[in-house]
Design an enzyme around this catalytic site. Structure first.
Site, PDB file in Angstrom:
ATOM      1  N   GLU A 133     -14.623   0.925  -7.004  1.00  0.00           N
ATOM      2  CA  GLU A 133     -14.530  -0.531  -6.795  1.00  0.00           C
ATOM      3  C   GLU A 133     -15.780  -1.190  -7.388  1.00  0.00           C
ATOM      4  OE1 GLU A 133     -12.407  -3.040  -5.187  1.00  0.00           O
ATOM      5  OE2 GLU A 133     -14.050  -4.244  -5.970  1.00  0.00           O
ATOM      6  N   THR A 183      -6.717  -6.818  -8.894  1.00  0.00           N
ATOM      7  CA  THR A 183      -6.330  -8.211  -8.670  1.00  0.00           C
ATOM      8  C   THR A 183      -5.480  -8.656  -9.870  1.00  0.00           C
ATOM      9  OG1 THR A 183      -8.480  -8.768  -9.611  1.00  0.00           O
ATOM     10  CG2 THR A 183      -8.315  -8.824  -7.235  1.00  0.00           C
ATOM     11  N   ASP A 184      -5.108  -9.935  -9.901  1.00  0.00           N
ATOM     12  CA  ASP A 184      -4.311 -10.463 -11.021  1.00  0.00           C
ATOM     13  C   ASP A 184      -5.103 -10.336 -12.326  1.00  0.00           C
ATOM     14  OD1 ASP A 184      -2.426 -11.238  -9.145  1.00  0.00           O
ATOM     15  OD2 ASP A 184      -3.109 -13.315  -9.055  1.00  0.00           O
ATOM     16  N   GLY A 194     -14.441   0.079 -12.996  1.00  0.00           N
ATOM     17  CA  GLY A 194     -13.368   1.063 -13.185  1.00  0.00           C
ATOM     18  C   GLY A 194     -13.161   1.445 -14.651  1.00  0.00           C
ATOM     19  N   ASP A 230      -5.227  -0.420  -8.341  1.00  0.00           N
ATOM     20  CA  ASP A 230      -4.947  -1.459  -7.345  1.00  0.00           C
ATOM     21  C   ASP A 230      -5.825  -2.659  -7.668  1.00  0.00           C
ATOM     22  OD1 ASP A 230      -4.348  -2.990  -5.166  1.00  0.00           O
ATOM     23  OD2 ASP A 230      -5.433  -1.745  -3.725  1.00  0.00           O
ATOM     24  N   HIS A 254       0.822  -1.222   0.000  1.00  0.00           N
ATOM     25  CA  HIS A 254       0.000   0.000   0.000  1.00  0.00           C
ATOM     26  C   HIS A 254       0.849   1.263   0.000  1.00  0.00           C
ATOM     27  CE1 HIS A 254      -3.380  -2.749   1.490  1.00  0.00           C
ATOM     28  NE2 HIS A 254      -3.637  -2.406   0.247  1.00  0.00           N
TER      29      HIS A 254
HETATM   30  N1  AG3 Z   1      -3.890  -6.254  -5.284  1.00  0.00           N
HETATM   31  C1  AG3 Z   1      -2.837  -7.012  -5.936  1.00  0.00           C
HETATM   32  C2  AG3 Z   1      -2.812  -8.438  -5.489  1.00  0.00           C
HETATM   33  C3  AG3 Z   1      -2.088  -9.357  -6.388  1.00  0.00           C
HETATM   34  C4  AG3 Z   1      -1.667 -10.569  -5.638  1.00  0.00           C
HETATM   35  N2  AG3 Z   1      -1.548 -11.707  -6.480  1.00  0.00           N
HETATM   36  C5  AG3 Z   1      -1.496 -12.952  -6.010  1.00  0.00           C
HETATM   37  N3  AG3 Z   1      -1.502 -13.194  -4.721  1.00  0.00           N
HETATM   38  N4  AG3 Z   1      -1.470 -13.934  -6.853  1.00  0.00           N
HETATM   39  C6  AG3 Z   1      -3.845  -6.168  -3.887  1.00  0.00           C
HETATM   40  C7  AG3 Z   1      -4.967  -5.402  -3.285  1.00  0.00           C
HETATM   41  C8  AG3 Z   1      -4.555  -4.780  -2.000  1.00  0.00           C
HETATM   42  N5  AG3 Z   1      -5.191  -3.550  -1.767  1.00  0.00           N
END
Ligand code: AG3
EC number: 2.5.1.16
Length: 277
Positions: free
Chosen positions: A109, A160-161, A141, A158, A65
């Site tokens: 979000e 996810t994958d 988004g 920010d 963060h």
């Molecule tokens: N976002 C990125 C997370 C990626 C992690 N990937 C994995 N564990 N395969 C994180 C959100 C936090 N605010």
């Protein structure tokens, strides 16, 4: 009675797992977009998991963060309006609001349930979401950035994958929309996965951003619970270069990872990473 041990494994690659001991399953849900779990781990404290992938933990959330927030915010000389795309746990919003000149931080979000679960079970991370300078908008988004032009000083992606709901956040058309959504001297940062496991992705994103933004930079940080631990962030900027920041002017804020001495050092890349881009 036999003591039963419970372990959670994220399958980080088809051939590698990351496993930690669970003392309690705090909450699980199938949301409209993904599987959500909050687990109590022995090693890292509470952990947010989406579709089997570790998103954040109490013990190491500061690494991610702080890195994704303070590098762009200390590169822009006067960030007033900032948007976070994704980031429903609120950790990036908490870091953004450490900057006094920020007037408003928007959380864009798609999945309301991530915000709700984080507010309930991860208060240390989500604590700033009720701040009067924070505004939560539940929407896609991609739709949001394409509908708003010339609006933000800084955008932080920010996500996810790049599987499931986040796929579109790694596409050229999205970076073009981000460019348009920024003011004429705006800049953005996106989390762009592991330089060990996601080299093609990093290369593609870097070149896509480079074809749109005059300044494109890659930086790295260490996040213990993410695949390989080594993590990348891609920054695209219309005007300000993170490497040209006068670090003697960076204000000291309360951080555990980021500091002014690190600001430029984060952009010094190991040779194998230089070769990716
Ligand atoms: N976002 C990125 C997370 C990626 C992690 N990937 C994995 N564990 N395969 C994180 C959100 C936090 N605010």
């Amino acid at each position: 009675m036999v003591e039963m041990e419970l372990w959670f494994t994220e399958q980080q690659t088809p051939d590698l797992g990351f496993t930690c001991k669970i003392t309690k399953t705090i909450y699980t849900a199938k949301t409209q977009y993904q599987d959500l779990a909050i687990l109590e781990t022995k090693q890292f404290g509470r952990m947010l998991v989406l579709d089997g992938a570790v998103q954040t933990t109490i013990a190491d959330e500061f690494c991610y963060h702080e890195l994704i927030s303070h590098v762009p915010l200390f590169t822009h000389p006067n960030p007033k309006k900032v948007a976070v795309i994704g980031g429903g746990d609120g950790g990036v919003i908490r870091e953004i609001l450490k900057h006094d000149e920020v007037e408003k931080a928007y959380l864009i979000e798609i999945d309301r349930e991530v915000i709700e679960a984080s507010k309930k079970y991860l208060p240390e991370i989500s604590c700033a979401l009720d701040d009067e300078r924070a505004e939560v908008i539940i929407t896609d988004g991609i739709k949001f950035v394409s509908e708003n032009k010339n609006m933000f000083d800084v955008i932080i992606v920010d996500s996810t994958d790049p599987v499931g709901p986040a796929v579109g956040l790694f596409q050229d058309s999205f970076y073009k929309a981000v460019f348009e959504c920024l003011k004429e001297d705006g800049l953005f940062v996106a989390q762009t996965e592991s330089p060990f496991y996601d080299q093609d992705l990093i290369k593609n994103v870097f070149h896509a951003v480079k074809s749109i933004f005059p300044i494109t930079r890659l930086y790295l940080g260490f996040i213990p619970t993410y695949p390989s631990g080594l993590w990348s962030f891609t920054l695209g900027s219309k005007k300000y270069d993170p490497l040209e920041v006068d670090i003697s002017k960076i204000k000291r804020i309360d951080t555990k990872y980021y500091n002014p001495e690190l600001h430029k050092a984060l952009f010094a890349l190991p040779t194998f990473v230089q070769e990716i881009i």
